[in-house]
Design a protein around this motif. Structure first.
Motif, PDB file in Angstrom:
ATOM      1  N   HIS A  69      18.527  20.805 -28.825  1.00 20.77           N
ATOM      2  CA  HIS A  69      19.916  20.400 -28.657  1.00 20.77           C
ATOM      3  C   HIS A  69      20.498  21.005 -27.370  1.00 20.77           C
ATOM      4  O   HIS A  69      21.250  20.353 -26.639  1.00 20.77           O
ATOM      5  CB  HIS A  69      20.711  20.848 -29.893  1.00 20.77           C
ATOM      6  N   ALA A  70      20.111  22.245 -27.071  1.00 22.08           N
ATOM      7  CA  ALA A  70      20.583  22.894 -25.826  1.00 22.08           C
ATOM      8  C   ALA A  70      20.082  22.115 -24.607  1.00 22.08           C
ATOM      9  O   ALA A  70      20.841  21.852 -23.668  1.00 22.08           O
ATOM     10  CB  ALA A  70      20.109  24.345 -25.787  1.00 22.08           C
ATOM     11  N   VAL A  71      18.812  21.719 -24.624  1.00 24.09           N
ATOM     12  CA  VAL A  71      18.256  20.961 -23.494  1.00 24.09           C
ATOM     13  C   VAL A  71      19.010  19.632 -23.330  1.00 24.09           C
ATOM     14  O   VAL A  71      19.344  19.226 -22.213  1.00 24.09           O
ATOM     15  CB  VAL A  71      16.743  20.687 -23.695  1.00 24.09           C
ATOM     16  N   LEU A  72      19.327  19.010 -24.465  1.00 22.45           N
ATOM     17  CA  LEU A  72      20.008  17.708 -24.444  1.00 22.45           C
ATOM     18  C   LEU A  72      21.364  17.778 -23.738  1.00 22.45           C
ATOM     19  O   LEU A  72      21.800  16.805 -23.120  1.00 22.45           O
ATOM     20  CB  LEU A  72      20.166  17.229 -25.900  1.00 22.45           C
ATOM     21  N   GLN A  73      22.021  18.925 -23.792  1.00 20.07           N
ATOM     22  CA  GLN A  73      23.335  19.067 -23.147  1.00 20.07           C
ATOM     23  C   GLN A  73      23.238  18.888 -21.626  1.00 20.07           C
ATOM     24  O   GLN A  73      24.226  18.622 -20.956  1.00 20.07           O
ATOM     25  CB  GLN A  73      23.975  20.434 -23.457  1.00 20.07           C
ATOM     26  N   ALA A  74      22.030  19.047 -21.084  1.00 21.76           N
ATOM     27  CA  ALA A  74      21.860  18.948 -19.625  1.00 21.76           C
ATOM     28  C   ALA A  74      21.502  17.527 -19.181  1.00 21.76           C
ATOM     29  O   ALA A  74      21.249  17.285 -18.000  1.00 21.76           O
ATOM     30  CB  ALA A  74      20.772  19.927 -19.166  1.00 21.76           C
ATOM     31  N   LYS A  75      21.510  16.576 -20.136  1.00 23.30           N
ATOM     32  CA  LYS A  75      21.030  15.214 -19.844  1.00 23.30           C
ATOM     33  C   LYS A  75      21.695  14.603 -18.605  1.00 23.30           C
ATOM     34  O   LYS A  75      21.000  14.175 -17.670  1.00 23.30           O
ATOM     35  CB  LYS A  75      21.259  14.323 -21.069  1.00 23.30           C
ATOM     36  N   SER A  76      23.026  14.567 -18.576  1.00 26.21           N
ATOM     37  CA  SER A  76      23.624  13.865 -17.427  1.00 26.21           C
ATOM     38  C   SER A  76      23.504  14.689 -16.149  1.00 26.21           C
ATOM     39  O   SER A  76      23.408  14.129 -15.052  1.00 26.21           O
ATOM     40  CB  SER A  76      25.052  13.405 -17.702  1.00 26.21           C
ATOM     41  N   ALA A  77      23.471  16.017 -16.269  1.00 22.92           N
ATOM     42  CA  ALA A  77      23.322  16.846 -15.065  1.00 22.92           C
ATOM     43  C   ALA A  77      21.920  16.665 -14.455  1.00 22.92           C
ATOM     44  O   ALA A  77      21.747  16.727 -13.234  1.00 22.92           O
ATOM     45  CB  ALA A  77      23.562  18.308 -15.405  1.00 22.92           C
ATOM     46  N   VAL A  78      20.927  16.418 -15.298  1.00 23.74           N
ATOM     47  CA  VAL A  78      19.552  16.244 -14.800  1.00 23.74           C
ATOM     48  C   VAL A  78      19.361  14.825 -14.256  1.00 23.74           C
ATOM     49  O   VAL A  78      18.748  14.624 -13.198  1.00 23.74           O
ATOM     50  CB  VAL A  78      18.514  16.532 -15.919  1.00 23.74           C
ATOM     51  N   GLY A  79      19.901  13.828 -14.979  1.00 26.52           N
ATOM     52  CA  GLY A  79      19.724  12.438 -14.545  1.00 26.52           C
ATOM     53  C   GLY A  79      18.310  11.968 -14.837  1.00 26.52           C
ATOM     54  O   GLY A  79      17.625  12.491 -15.717  1.00 26.52           O
ATOM     55  N   GLY A  80      17.844  11.013 -14.042  1.00 31.37           N
ATOM     56  CA  GLY A  80      16.562  10.376 -14.357  1.00 31.37           C
ATOM     57  C   GLY A  80      15.374  10.965 -13.630  1.00 31.37           C
ATOM     58  O   GLY A  80      14.471  10.231 -13.228  1.00 31.37           O
ATOM     59  N   GLU A  81      15.329  12.267 -13.441  1.00 32.03           N
ATOM     60  CA  GLU A  81      14.186  12.848 -12.708  1.00 32.03           C
ATOM     61  C   GLU A  81      13.494  13.933 -13.534  1.00 32.03           C
ATOM     62  O   GLU A  81      14.105  14.511 -14.435  1.00 32.03           O
ATOM     63  CB  GLU A  81      14.642  13.417 -11.360  1.00 32.03           C
ATOM     64  N   PRO A  82      12.224  14.235 -13.227  1.00 30.33           N
ATOM     65  CA  PRO A  82      11.558  15.327 -13.946  1.00 30.33           C
ATOM     66  C   PRO A  82      12.256  16.655 -13.630  1.00 30.33           C
ATOM     67  O   PRO A  82      12.852  16.803 -12.567  1.00 30.33           O
ATOM     68  CB  PRO A  82      10.129  15.318 -13.397  1.00 30.33           C
ATOM     69  N   PHE A  83      12.173  17.579 -14.555  1.00 28.22           N
ATOM     70  CA  PHE A  83      12.901  18.843 -14.389  1.00 28.22           C
ATOM     71  C   PHE A  83      12.159  19.974 -15.092  1.00 28.22           C
ATOM     72  O   PHE A  83      11.271  19.723 -15.913  1.00 28.22           O
ATOM     73  CB  PHE A  83      14.333  18.705 -14.936  1.00 28.22           C
ATOM     74  N   ALA A  84      12.549  21.194 -14.748  1.00 29.80           N
ATOM     75  CA  ALA A  84      11.949  22.362 -15.404  1.00 29.80           C
ATOM     76  C   ALA A  84      12.932  22.912 -16.428  1.00 29.80           C
ATOM     77  O   ALA A  84      14.142  22.767 -16.275  1.00 29.80           O
ATOM     78  CB  ALA A  84      11.638  23.433 -14.363  1.00 29.80           C
ATOM     79  N   VAL A  85      12.387  23.526 -17.482  1.00 25.05           N
ATOM     80  CA  VAL A  85      13.212  24.259 -18.444  1.00 25.05           C
ATOM     81  C   VAL A  85      12.715  25.701 -18.447  1.00 25.05           C
ATOM     82  O   VAL A  85      11.501  25.946 -18.483  1.00 25.05           O
ATOM     83  CB  VAL A  85      13.102  23.653 -19.866  1.00 25.05           C
ATOM     84  N   MET A  86      13.663  26.632 -18.394  1.00 23.77           N
ATOM     85  CA  MET A  86      13.290  28.055 -18.378  1.00 23.77           C
ATOM     86  C   MET A  86      14.101  28.802 -19.437  1.00 23.77           C
ATOM     87  O   MET A  86      15.311  28.638 -19.524  1.00 23.77           O
ATOM     88  CB  MET A  86      13.579  28.659 -16.997  1.00 23.77           C
ATOM     89  N   LEU A  87      13.410  29.612 -20.228  1.00 25.89           N
ATOM     90  CA  LEU A  87      14.086  30.450 -21.231  1.00 25.89           C
ATOM     91  C   LEU A  87      14.125  31.877 -20.678  1.00 25.89           C
ATOM     92  O   LEU A  87      13.077  32.466 -20.430  1.00 25.89           O
ATOM     93  CB  LEU A  87      13.324  30.437 -22.563  1.00 25.89           C
ATOM     94  N   PRO A  88      15.331  32.423 -20.486  1.00 28.91           N
ATOM     95  CA  PRO A  88      15.410  33.715 -19.812  1.00 28.91           C
ATOM     96  C   PRO A  88      15.080  34.925 -20.671  1.00 28.91           C
ATOM     97  O   PRO A  88      15.153  36.045 -20.202  1.00 28.91           O
ATOM     98  CB  PRO A  88      16.869  33.760 -19.322  1.00 28.91           C
ATOM     99  N   ASP A  89      14.672  34.719 -21.938  1.00 28.50           N
ATOM    100  CA  ASP A  89      14.243  35.854 -22.759  1.00 28.50           C
ATOM    101  C   ASP A  89      12.992  36.503 -22.208  1.00 28.50           C
ATOM    102  O   ASP A  89      12.765  37.693 -22.373  1.00 28.50           O
ATOM    103  CB  ASP A  89      13.878  35.360 -24.171  1.00 28.50           C
TER     104      ASP A  89
END
Ligand code: G1P
Length: 288
Positions: free
Chosen positions: A111-131
């Protein structure tokens, strides 16, 4: 495939590190003198990322402030001719373009990743967990991007963990297709040791295609009643190749008290300005 954007998930409550996280976001806890979130942003920038999208919970704006200009502090440092410190302060804001989106309810990592949907747009992206922070050369995200770009496919970072610890992670099933590389065929989020398909755990670095957002939108709540990123990844792996990259290098889990303390010692020992006085004192402590 060029990955320009990284989503850093920083919306968690930080309950594993209470009481400090009652007021201070866990991502601002330092490793020696640098907030964990800055180390992760530096990893992104050194991996070629141009834009960082933070997913934060409401009220965690101090995280974003860390990357914003600090005019009064900068003026004071300039007047006192503390130019090295001025550079240190200003360089934080130059790492990448920084934006933020809010996750209003703690409904899970997916759900957290989904919040970034419009900011990311239609391109591949990285996800990073800062823990987790990784001391790797080249930076872990760069290594993972090389795998994803080489295979033109999504990829996740993997680390072999003891069987007794598999229930803390997403665990993958896969076949080895190259040195350190697995093609992933299955995945279980936080399995019991008996149900774990392997000891290869997903670490907090992912390279994902934009299709993941559609899968997350339709994902049912999984383990813990949360929308799990692992479940959407599994759905993704059903219709396209997903790779796992077993990296080598040191990893520190900052959400774990022992991991947090170890990170302090390891990063301090790498600093010439600190190591010389730290070494004999650590030795004394160990012998006492
Ligand atoms: C998350 C993921 C899990 C992954 C882990 C890595 O779990 O759901 O698949 O292995 O991060 O740190 P969390 O730590 O948020 O419980």
């Amino acid at each position: 495939m060029k990955v320009r954007k990284a989503v850093i998930l920083a919306a968690g409550l930080g309950t594993r590190m209470l009481p400090v996280t009652k007021v201070v976001p866990k991502e601002l806890l330092p490793v020696v003198d640098t907030p964990a979130i800055q180390l992760v942003a530096e990893e992104a920038a050194r991996s070629g990322i141009e834009e960082i999208i933070f997913v934060i919970s409401p009220g965690k704006t101090s995280l974003i402030e860390h990357f914003a200009p600090a005019p009064e502090l900068e003026r004071a440092l300039e007047e006192r001719e503390k130019l090295e410190l001025l550079d240190l302060v200003q360089s934080v804001g130059k790492l990448a373009r920084i934006t933020a989106v809010e996750q209003h309810q703690p409904l899970g990592l997916g759900h957290a990743v989904l919040q970034a949907k419009s900011a990311v747009g239609g391109e591949p992206f990285a996800v990073m967990l800062p823990d987790d922070i990784f001391d790797c050369q080249p930076p872990l995200l760069r290594q993972l991007l090389d795998v994803a770009e080489g295979q033109t496919a999504p990829a996740v970072a993997l680390l072999e963990v003891p069987r007794s610890e598999v229930s803390k992670y997403g665990i993958v099933e896969g076949s080895k297709t190259g040195e350190h590389i697995y093609r992933i065929s299955g995945m279980v989020e936080k399995p019991s040791p008996e149900r774990a398909p392997s000891q290869l755990a997903i670490m907090g670095r992912y390279v994902l295609p934009p299709e993941i957002f559609g899968l997350l939108e339709h994902a049912e709540p999984g383990v813990g009643g949360e929308i799990q990123l692992t479940d959407a990844l599994l759905a993704l792996a059903e219709h396209r190749a997903l790779y796992g990259y077993q990296f080598t290098g040191a990893r520190y889990d900052l959400g774990d008290r022992v991991g947090f303390v170890l990170a302090q010692v390891a990063y301090a020992l790498k600093r010439p300005d600190l190591a010389a006085s730290l070494r004999p004192r650590l030795r004394e402590l160990l012998l006492s």
